[in-house]
Design a protein around this motif. Structure first.
Motif, PDB file in Angstrom:
ATOM      1  N   SER A 453      12.935   8.754 -24.749  1.00 20.27           N
ATOM      2  CA  SER A 453      12.056   7.747 -24.147  1.00 20.27           C
ATOM      3  C   SER A 453      11.768   8.097 -22.701  1.00 20.27           C
ATOM      4  O   SER A 453      12.567   8.767 -22.032  1.00 20.27           O
ATOM      5  CB  SER A 453      12.703   6.355 -24.213  1.00 20.27           C
ATOM      6  OG  SER A 453      13.059   6.025 -25.541  1.00 20.27           O
ATOM      7  N   VAL A 454      10.611   7.626 -22.221  1.00 23.25           N
ATOM      8  CA  VAL A 454      10.231   7.804 -20.817  1.00 23.25           C
ATOM      9  C   VAL A 454       9.791   6.449 -20.276  1.00 23.25           C
ATOM     10  O   VAL A 454       8.804   5.870 -20.742  1.00 23.25           O
ATOM     11  CB  VAL A 454       9.087   8.825 -20.650  1.00 23.25           C
ATOM     12  CG1 VAL A 454       8.710   8.948 -19.167  1.00 23.25           C
ATOM     13  CG2 VAL A 454       9.477  10.177 -21.221  1.00 23.25           C
ATOM     14  N   PHE A 455      10.541   5.924 -19.308  1.00 19.74           N
ATOM     15  CA  PHE A 455      10.175   4.677 -18.635  1.00 19.74           C
ATOM     16  C   PHE A 455       9.491   5.038 -17.318  1.00 19.74           C
ATOM     17  O   PHE A 455      10.046   5.789 -16.506  1.00 19.74           O
ATOM     18  CB  PHE A 455      11.414   3.822 -18.367  1.00 19.74           C
ATOM     19  CG  PHE A 455      11.983   3.183 -19.601  1.00 19.74           C
ATOM     20  CD1 PHE A 455      11.629   1.893 -19.951  1.00 19.74           C
ATOM     21  CD2 PHE A 455      12.854   3.889 -20.421  1.00 19.74           C
ATOM     22  CE1 PHE A 455      12.149   1.302 -21.093  1.00 19.74           C
ATOM     23  CE2 PHE A 455      13.381   3.311 -21.562  1.00 19.74           C
ATOM     24  CZ  PHE A 455      13.022   2.012 -21.901  1.00 19.74           C
ATOM     25  N   THR A 456       8.284   4.502 -17.110  1.00 20.49           N
ATOM     26  CA  THR A 456       7.503   4.816 -15.916  1.00 20.49           C
ATOM     27  C   THR A 456       7.320   3.562 -15.076  1.00 20.49           C
ATOM     28  O   THR A 456       6.811   2.547 -15.563  1.00 20.49           O
ATOM     29  CB  THR A 456       6.124   5.388 -16.289  1.00 20.49           C
ATOM     30  OG1 THR A 456       6.306   6.551 -17.105  1.00 20.49           O
ATOM     31  CG2 THR A 456       5.338   5.757 -15.043  1.00 20.49           C
ATOM     32  N   ILE A 457       7.748   3.652 -13.812  1.00 18.60           N
ATOM     33  CA  ILE A 457       7.602   2.530 -12.874  1.00 18.60           C
ATOM     34  C   ILE A 457       6.424   2.826 -11.957  1.00 18.60           C
ATOM     35  O   ILE A 457       6.397   3.854 -11.273  1.00 18.60           O
ATOM     36  CB  ILE A 457       8.885   2.342 -12.035  1.00 18.60           C
ATOM     37  CG1 ILE A 457      10.075   2.020 -12.947  1.00 18.60           C
ATOM     38  CG2 ILE A 457       8.686   1.246 -10.995  1.00 18.60           C
ATOM     39  CD1 ILE A 457      11.408   1.997 -12.214  1.00 18.60           C
ATOM     40  N   LYS A 458       5.435   1.934 -11.972  1.00 20.95           N
ATOM     41  CA  LYS A 458       4.288   2.061 -11.078  1.00 20.95           C
ATOM     42  C   LYS A 458       4.571   1.254  -9.822  1.00 20.95           C
ATOM     43  O   LYS A 458       4.798   0.044  -9.882  1.00 20.95           O
ATOM     44  CB  LYS A 458       3.016   1.532 -11.756  1.00 20.95           C
ATOM     45  CG  LYS A 458       2.561   2.361 -12.952  1.00 20.95           C
ATOM     46  CD  LYS A 458       2.006   3.700 -12.506  1.00 20.95           C
ATOM     47  CE  LYS A 458       1.440   4.470 -13.705  1.00 20.95           C
ATOM     48  NZ  LYS A 458       0.915   5.789 -13.301  1.00 20.95           N
ATOM     49  N   ILE A 459       4.543   1.939  -8.685  1.00 16.52           N
ATOM     50  CA  ILE A 459       4.840   1.285  -7.415  1.00 16.52           C
ATOM     51  C   ILE A 459       3.602   0.528  -6.939  1.00 16.52           C
ATOM     52  O   ILE A 459       2.471   0.962  -7.152  1.00 16.52           O
ATOM     53  CB  ILE A 459       5.275   2.326  -6.368  1.00 16.52           C
ATOM     54  CG1 ILE A 459       6.516   3.070  -6.881  1.00 16.52           C
ATOM     55  CG2 ILE A 459       5.565   1.676  -5.029  1.00 16.52           C
ATOM     56  CD1 ILE A 459       6.938   4.227  -6.017  1.00 16.52           C
ATOM     57  N   GLY A 460       3.830  -0.634  -6.300  1.00 14.64           N
ATOM     58  CA  GLY A 460       2.725  -1.458  -5.817  1.00 14.64           C
ATOM     59  C   GLY A 460       1.817  -0.696  -4.872  1.00 14.64           C
ATOM     60  O   GLY A 460       2.200   0.291  -4.240  1.00 14.64           O
ATOM     61  N   LYS A 461       0.543  -1.197  -4.743  1.00 16.58           N
ATOM     62  CA  LYS A 461      -0.467  -0.491  -3.948  1.00 16.58           C
ATOM     63  C   LYS A 461      -0.114  -0.431  -2.470  1.00 16.58           C
ATOM     64  O   LYS A 461      -0.602   0.420  -1.738  1.00 16.58           O
ATOM     65  CB  LYS A 461      -1.824  -1.184  -4.121  1.00 16.58           C
ATOM     66  CG  LYS A 461      -2.370  -1.070  -5.534  1.00 16.58           C
ATOM     67  CD  LYS A 461      -3.717  -1.745  -5.632  1.00 16.58           C
ATOM     68  CE  LYS A 461      -4.280  -1.617  -7.052  1.00 16.58           C
ATOM     69  NZ  LYS A 461      -5.599  -2.283  -7.179  1.00 16.58           N
ATOM     70  N   ASP A 462       0.705  -1.395  -2.045  1.00 17.23           N
ATOM     71  CA  ASP A 462       1.030  -1.421  -0.621  1.00 17.23           C
ATOM     72  C   ASP A 462       2.114  -0.427  -0.253  1.00 17.23           C
ATOM     73  O   ASP A 462       2.502  -0.316   0.899  1.00 17.23           O
ATOM     74  CB  ASP A 462       1.470  -2.828  -0.208  1.00 17.23           C
ATOM     75  CG  ASP A 462       2.650  -3.321  -1.027  1.00 17.23           C
ATOM     76  OD1 ASP A 462       2.814  -2.830  -2.146  1.00 17.23           O
ATOM     77  OD2 ASP A 462       3.387  -4.203  -0.538  1.00 17.23           O
ATOM     78  N   GLU A 463       2.658   0.277  -1.276  1.00 20.19           N
ATOM     79  CA  GLU A 463       3.731   1.234  -0.975  1.00 20.19           C
ATOM     80  C   GLU A 463       3.147   2.539  -0.466  1.00 20.19           C
ATOM     81  O   GLU A 463       2.137   2.998  -0.946  1.00 20.19           O
ATOM     82  CB  GLU A 463       4.558   1.482  -2.240  1.00 20.19           C
ATOM     83  CG  GLU A 463       5.247   0.226  -2.742  1.00 20.19           C
ATOM     84  CD  GLU A 463       6.186  -0.379  -1.737  1.00 20.19           C
ATOM     85  OE1 GLU A 463       6.729   0.370  -0.914  1.00 20.19           O
ATOM     86  OE2 GLU A 463       6.383  -1.592  -1.741  1.00 20.19           O
TER      87      GLU A 463
END
Length: 463
Positions: A453-463
């Motif tokens: 499995s691959v879990f992908t975390i998308k960081i908020g635009k303000d980062e």
């Protein structure tokens, strides 16, 4: 929810009865408007007949020779006796030659009778002198219909003799469609009449009902949608309640187990001479320490869910240098895994995020811990980061495709019939997603059974 099924049956039955009654009322309304439409068409024929006979002297010149009806003319005398209209036919000398009786309905409109009388009299005066053209009556009939906003595809008039023979007009047999008809007698003495043929006025009837049908349909759709949403919500609540009960039962058992083991180890230390047996003493202490650590993890999981439910929970944002932060978590996971674990951290040394340090650590701990649990004896995990986000990938047993949409739901556990050694409570990934949502981040997963499995975390635009 104990009596929900009974209440649902009653509500659905009541709504079904109301729906059937509503449909019955609509059918009755359709039939009533259809009858009213036929009456309007009949009235249109009468109006057209009166207009035609009164306008005929204006439209056509007086013939050079007018027939002499001296001694041959006939007239009528009428009177109402009770509920019967008496018609006396008189010859030129005023003698009664025929008596006709016409029953009157209780709701007879006498003003209509007077209008009919005018029409009869006009025909007696005009017909012997001026020529009649069926096309004039056709056009006036269609004009009268259009004034009443009735527009059938076909509408024409036939002139019929007393024996039923078509004297003038288009034959209905020429029209391939099924036609309805209304008739009026314009000459009582001769029995001649006009018959108007027209195609079904269903479009007009439906236009009259359009507002009621649309509003009724909208109400039915709204009620059906509300019921669907209600049943769906209640069904989900029942499922969550069952899952919560399972969670409480499992958690109660899990809490009792480490307490009992730690108690037994501590009891052995107190009641047996372990001072001279350092190895046994160390083993008992390690057992107690391990079970207390396990108990602490269980309590942390419960507190994590409890904290997530507090919507007013505030996150303390810090600037976190991501690579050393993840490496520290990876080192702790290697020490507690109990098997060969390889965790590769492929994150740029300068990558920095703004997040709550404690909760972000819990997020990575949950993801890496799951990867360790659901892998074989040799575990290979890769944590990578870049502009596309942060990925936690493993080469474990993977997640069935049918379970992927639900893995972030509270208390949901992926069924693994052949993995009885893995314990869990279905709150880890739910907590992960809840915290990331609160941070303004997002998480997604791609998985294939047998490959990992691959879990992908998308960081908020303000980062």
């Amino acid at each position: 929810m104990k009596h929900f099924k009974s209440y649902s049956t009653i509500i659905v039955s009541a709504l079904s009865i109301l729906l059937c009654y509503n449909i019955y009322c609509l059918v009755e309304l359709y039939q009533a408007i259809s009858r009213q439409t036929v009456e309007l068409i009949s009235q249109s024929l009468k109006d057209a007949d009166l207009d035609e006979v009164l306008n005929r002297p204006k439209k056509y010149p007086v013939p050079d020779s007018v027939p002499d009806y001296q001694g041959k003319s006939m007239s009528q005398k009428r009177s109402i006796e009770g509920d019967t209209l008496m018609i006396y036919v008189l010859d030129g000398e005023g003698e009664v030659t025929e008596v006709r009786k016409m029953p009157l309905d209780p709701g007879t409109n006498y003003s209509d009778i007077m209008v009919d009388e005018i029409g009869y009299g006009a025909h007696q005066t005009v017909d012997p002198i001026y020529p009649f053209y069926i096309a004039d009556l056709d056009s006036l009939f269609q004009l009268s219909l259009s004034r009443k906003e009735i527009s059938p595809k076909y509408a024409f008039v036939n002139k019929i003799s007393s024996d039923g023979t078509v004297v003038d007009g288009q034959s209905p047999a020429d029209i391939k469609e099924s036609l309805d008809s209304v008739s009026i007698c314009y000459n009582i003495m001769s029995g001649e009449r006009y018959v108007a043929y027209y195609s079904s006025p269903q479009g007009y009837v439906l236009r009259q009902m359009l507002g009621i049908v649309l509003s009724t349909g909208a109400i039915i759709i709204l009620i059906a949608t509300a019921l669907w949403y209600l049943f769906r919500t209640v069904s989900r609540l029942r499922t969550i309640e069952e899952m919560k009960d399972d969670f409480v039962n499992n958690m109660t058992h899990e809490l009792k187990t480490p307490i009992a083991i730690a108690y037994s180890a501590n009891d052995a230390l107190l009641n047996y001479d372990t001072d001279n047996d350092l190895e046994k003493k160390t083993r008992y202490l390690n057992i107690a320490n391990k079970q207390l650590k396990r108990l602490g993890e269980l309590v942390e999981n419960i507190l994590a869910v409890s904290m997530e439910r507090r919507r007013a929970m505030k996150l303390r944002a810090d600037n976190i240098l991501l690579r050393p932060f993840v490496e520290e978590i990876a080192d702790a996971q290697r020490m507690t895994a109990g098997k060969d674990v390889t965790i590769n951290v492929d994150i740029d040394s300068s990558m920095c995020v703004n997040a709550d340090r404690t909760h972000l650590a819990n997020v990575f701990n949950n993801l890496i811990d799951n990867a360790v649990k659901y892998s074989g004896d040799i575990v290979v995990i890769t944590v990578s980061g870049g502009s596309d986000g942060i990925c936690v990938a493993d080469k474990g047993i993977g997640i069935p495709s049918k379970s992927v949409p639900y893995i972030f739901n509270k208390f949901y556990r992926v069924p693994h019939g052949d993995r009885q050694d893995v314990r869990g409570y279905g709150i880890g990934l739910y907590y992960v997603k809840s915290i990331l949502d609160k941070m303004g981040w997002s998480i997604s997963v791609k998985s294939k059974e047998g490959e990992g499995s691959v879990f992908t975390i998308k960081i908020g635009k303000d980062e």
